[in-house]
Motif scaffolding. Sequence first.
Motif, PDB file in Angstrom:
ATOM      1  N   ALA A   7       0.835  -1.209   0.000  1.00  0.00           N
ATOM      2  CA  ALA A   7       0.000   0.000   0.000  1.00  0.00           C
ATOM      3  C   ALA A   7       0.866   1.253   0.000  1.00  0.00           C
ATOM      4  O   ALA A   7       0.572   2.226  -0.710  1.00  0.00           O
ATOM      5  N   LEU A  11       1.018   3.998  -3.018  1.00  0.00           N
ATOM      6  CA  LEU A  11       0.825   5.431  -2.776  1.00  0.00           C
ATOM      7  C   LEU A  11       2.008   6.224  -3.315  1.00  0.00           C
ATOM      8  O   LEU A  11       1.830   7.251  -3.985  1.00  0.00           O
ATOM      9  N   ILE A  64      -5.171  11.016  -4.586  1.00  0.00           N
ATOM     10  CA  ILE A  64      -4.913  10.192  -3.402  1.00  0.00           C
ATOM     11  C   ILE A  64      -6.230   9.821  -2.731  1.00  0.00           C
ATOM     12  O   ILE A  64      -6.455   8.668  -2.356  1.00  0.00           O
ATOM     13  N   LYS A  65      -7.135  10.789  -2.595  1.00  0.00           N
ATOM     14  CA  LYS A  65      -8.428  10.508  -1.973  1.00  0.00           C
ATOM     15  C   LYS A  65      -9.226   9.520  -2.807  1.00  0.00           C
ATOM     16  O   LYS A  65      -9.824   8.580  -2.273  1.00  0.00           O
ATOM     17  N   GLU A  67      -8.074   7.242  -4.880  1.00  0.00           N
ATOM     18  CA  GLU A  67      -7.409   5.936  -4.910  1.00  0.00           C
ATOM     19  C   GLU A  67      -7.438   5.222  -3.556  1.00  0.00           C
ATOM     20  O   GLU A  67      -7.641   4.023  -3.488  1.00  0.00           O
ATOM     21  N   THR A  68      -7.210   5.970  -2.486  1.00  0.00           N
ATOM     22  CA  THR A  68      -7.078   5.346  -1.163  1.00  0.00           C
ATOM     23  C   THR A  68      -8.299   5.538  -0.272  1.00  0.00           C
ATOM     24  O   THR A  68      -8.438   4.838   0.719  1.00  0.00           O
ATOM     25  N   ARG A  70      -8.604   7.999   1.576  1.00  0.00           N
ATOM     26  CA  ARG A  70      -8.157   8.809   2.709  1.00  0.00           C
ATOM     27  C   ARG A  70      -7.912  10.248   2.267  1.00  0.00           C
ATOM     28  O   ARG A  70      -7.245  10.482   1.267  1.00  0.00           O
ATOM     29  N   THR A  72      -6.109  13.916   2.446  1.00  0.00           N
ATOM     30  CA  THR A  72      -4.757  14.356   2.764  1.00  0.00           C
ATOM     31  C   THR A  72      -4.842  15.682   3.497  1.00  0.00           C
ATOM     32  O   THR A  72      -5.838  16.398   3.398  1.00  0.00           O
ATOM     33  N   ALA A  87       0.259  12.757   3.123  1.00  0.00           N
ATOM     34  CA  ALA A  87      -0.568  11.626   2.716  1.00  0.00           C
ATOM     35  C   ALA A  87      -0.306  10.425   3.626  1.00  0.00           C
ATOM     36  O   ALA A  87      -0.512   9.282   3.230  1.00  0.00           O
ATOM     37  N   ASP A  89       1.946   7.963   4.796  1.00  0.00           N
ATOM     38  CA  ASP A  89       3.241   7.303   4.595  1.00  0.00           C
ATOM     39  C   ASP A  89       4.123   8.016   3.575  1.00  0.00           C
ATOM     40  O   ASP A  89       5.294   7.678   3.433  1.00  0.00           O
TER      41      ASP A  89
END
Length: 131
Positions: A7, A11, A64-65, A67-68, A70, A72, A87, A89
């Motif tokens: 993961a 990322l 990022i949001k 895809e994951t 989550r 940022t 983000a 990690d």
Amino acid sequence: MAAGDRAVEALHSLVLASLDDDQALDTVSIPLAGKSSIADHMVIASGRSTRQVASMASKLAEKIKAETGRPTRIEGLPTADWVLIDAGDVIVHLFRPEVRSFYNLEKMWSFGEAPAAPEPAAVNEPSPGNA
């Protein structure tokens, strides 16, 4: 490779691909795993203008949001001279070139690399006949 490691690498790859797509300049990735507890990777890149820096940061946060799942944390977006994207990690610093050279994060975060030896200064010693 553990699922968590995959993961993190996914990322990291997403960040690098997004910056490449947005034509970021001088992208550098510094591995932090085992060296710092703040993240596994720090990515530093430049944009040609505040507009490009802000655009790269916004697009990256959206990707990022998406895809994951989550969100940022973003700091510095209003002025976009230096934008920090946390983000988890992967920490991303986006700069205008002048601001990047002033703060020189690459040097600050380079672990285990010997500093470059300074150039010997020219010494103007008086010659024996002129003393």
